[in-house]
Design an enzyme around this catalytic site. Sequence first.
Site, mmCIF file in Angstrom:
data_model
loop_
_atom_site.group_PDB
_atom_site.id
_atom_site.type_symbol
_atom_site.label_atom_id
_atom_site.label_comp_id
_atom_site.label_asym_id
_atom_site.label_seq_id
_atom_site.Cartn_x
_atom_site.Cartn_y
_atom_site.Cartn_z
ATOM 1 N N HIS A 182 0.898 -1.436 -0.142
ATOM 2 C CA HIS A 182 -0.235 -0.015 -0.038
ATOM 3 C C HIS A 182 0.850 1.141 0.124
ATOM 4 O O HIS A 182 1.809 1.197 0.874
ATOM 5 C CB HIS A 182 -0.821 -0.222 1.507
ATOM 6 C CG HIS A 182 -1.591 1.341 1.434
ATOM 7 N ND1 HIS A 182 -2.758 1.750 0.618
ATOM 8 C CD2 HIS A 182 -1.438 2.296 2.322
ATOM 9 C CE1 HIS A 182 -3.087 2.660 0.815
ATOM 10 N NE2 HIS A 182 -2.535 3.188 1.968
ATOM 11 N N SER A 183 0.425 2.203 -0.806
ATOM 12 C CA SER A 183 1.128 3.484 -0.891
ATOM 13 C C SER A 183 2.461 3.623 -1.183
ATOM 14 O O SER A 183 3.163 2.968 -1.992
ATOM 15 C CB SER A 183 0.670 4.160 0.376
ATOM 16 O OG SER A 183 1.020 5.707 0.418
ATOM 17 N N TYR A 184 3.463 3.931 0.084
ATOM 18 C CA TYR A 184 4.762 3.866 0.017
ATOM 19 C C TYR A 184 5.353 2.567 -0.203
ATOM 20 O O TYR A 184 6.543 2.455 -0.450
ATOM 21 C CB TYR A 184 5.528 4.754 1.101
ATOM 22 C CG TYR A 184 6.803 5.116 1.019
ATOM 23 C CD1 TYR A 184 7.130 6.354 0.378
ATOM 24 C CD2 TYR A 184 8.000 4.359 1.185
ATOM 25 C CE1 TYR A 184 8.394 6.933 0.344
ATOM 26 C CE2 TYR A 184 9.359 4.555 1.019
ATOM 27 C CZ TYR A 184 9.368 5.893 0.458
ATOM 28 O OH TYR A 184 10.851 6.303 0.464
ATOM 29 N N GLY A 186 4.484 0.356 -2.252
ATOM 30 C CA GLY A 186 4.870 -0.089 -3.401
ATOM 31 C C GLY A 186 6.206 0.636 -3.885
ATOM 32 O O GLY A 186 6.702 -0.062 -4.353
ATOM 33 N N THR A 210 -1.644 -0.948 -3.965
ATOM 34 C CA THR A 210 -2.900 -0.439 -3.611
ATOM 35 C C THR A 210 -2.704 1.135 -3.361
ATOM 36 O O THR A 210 -1.809 1.722 -2.529
ATOM 37 C CB THR A 210 -3.823 -0.755 -2.394
ATOM 38 O OG1 THR A 210 -2.862 -0.858 -1.193
ATOM 39 C CG2 THR A 210 -4.217 -2.282 -2.547
#
Length: 306
Positions: A182-184, A186, A210
Amino acid sequence: MKKDEPPLDFPTTLEGFEYAFNEKGQLRHIKTGEPFVFNYREDLHRWNQKRYEALGEIITKYVYELLEKDCNLQKISIPEGYGVIVLNPNENYIEVEKPKAHKHSTSDGTEEPAEKRERKDKVSKETKKRRDFYEKYRNPQKEKQMMQLFIRENGSPEEHAVYVWDHFIAQSAAESVFFVAHSYGGLAFVELMIQREADVKSKVTAVALTDSVHNVWHQEAGKTIREWMRENCCNWVSSSEPLDTSVESMLPDCPRVSAGTNRHELTSWKSFPSIFKFFAEASEARSGSQKPALTRRSHRIKHEEL
């Protein structure tokens, strides 16, 4: 502390905060049934933040217990000797009290050799850091002037991802590994691929991002990495479109589809039905030639089914 600010003497249990988890796993106020309210006291942001952190410490312990008891997971400290587990790799540090300035007295007319004094100071500082950390770990609500001490080999989300891969995932017996980032997270995963490309490709079956903030150009991900991501990754992004609707992308990496929500923090939860289907298809395709096809619009899951 402000003159009109209440004391930072918070309860040490969920019941003390008058909160509990219901049968759906939702945190609700025992009396009102309402979700958690951050602004419990108007115009007292600092106090509200401290209250939030104190409740968070209790919930963290509660989650640990559930993971160990209900999921039979093992609690492992990383790295060895620190006695802590990093739940949020965006906060890979422990807080220790800022050391007070000490004046070296030379009234007796004697001087220690500089090298010996440096060695003693270093040992003293390390001892103090550990003592202060354990003090705060036992009583996280204690008010002190704190400083950040980054955790060895886990000082950043990127370092943490590589550490977990090298020490746990790469050494596991699992033949098929799946990521939800999720977010960072990735961005951290892309960095992991850059540093451990061959290993990741051999062990990872599929990756669900995500609302990832990665950028293959800025991170200088090579062509082979971008090609692998196109075949094995999908990014569920915040969007007002229905779940799994294709979303345009300016990056030459993986498909982007709608998470079915505009709220960044809900993209993982909203996407879970599609993510697990994506993983199931990827697992089946691993031993054959068929590629996961979740990202097609025909696989869209209706919002009502959530």
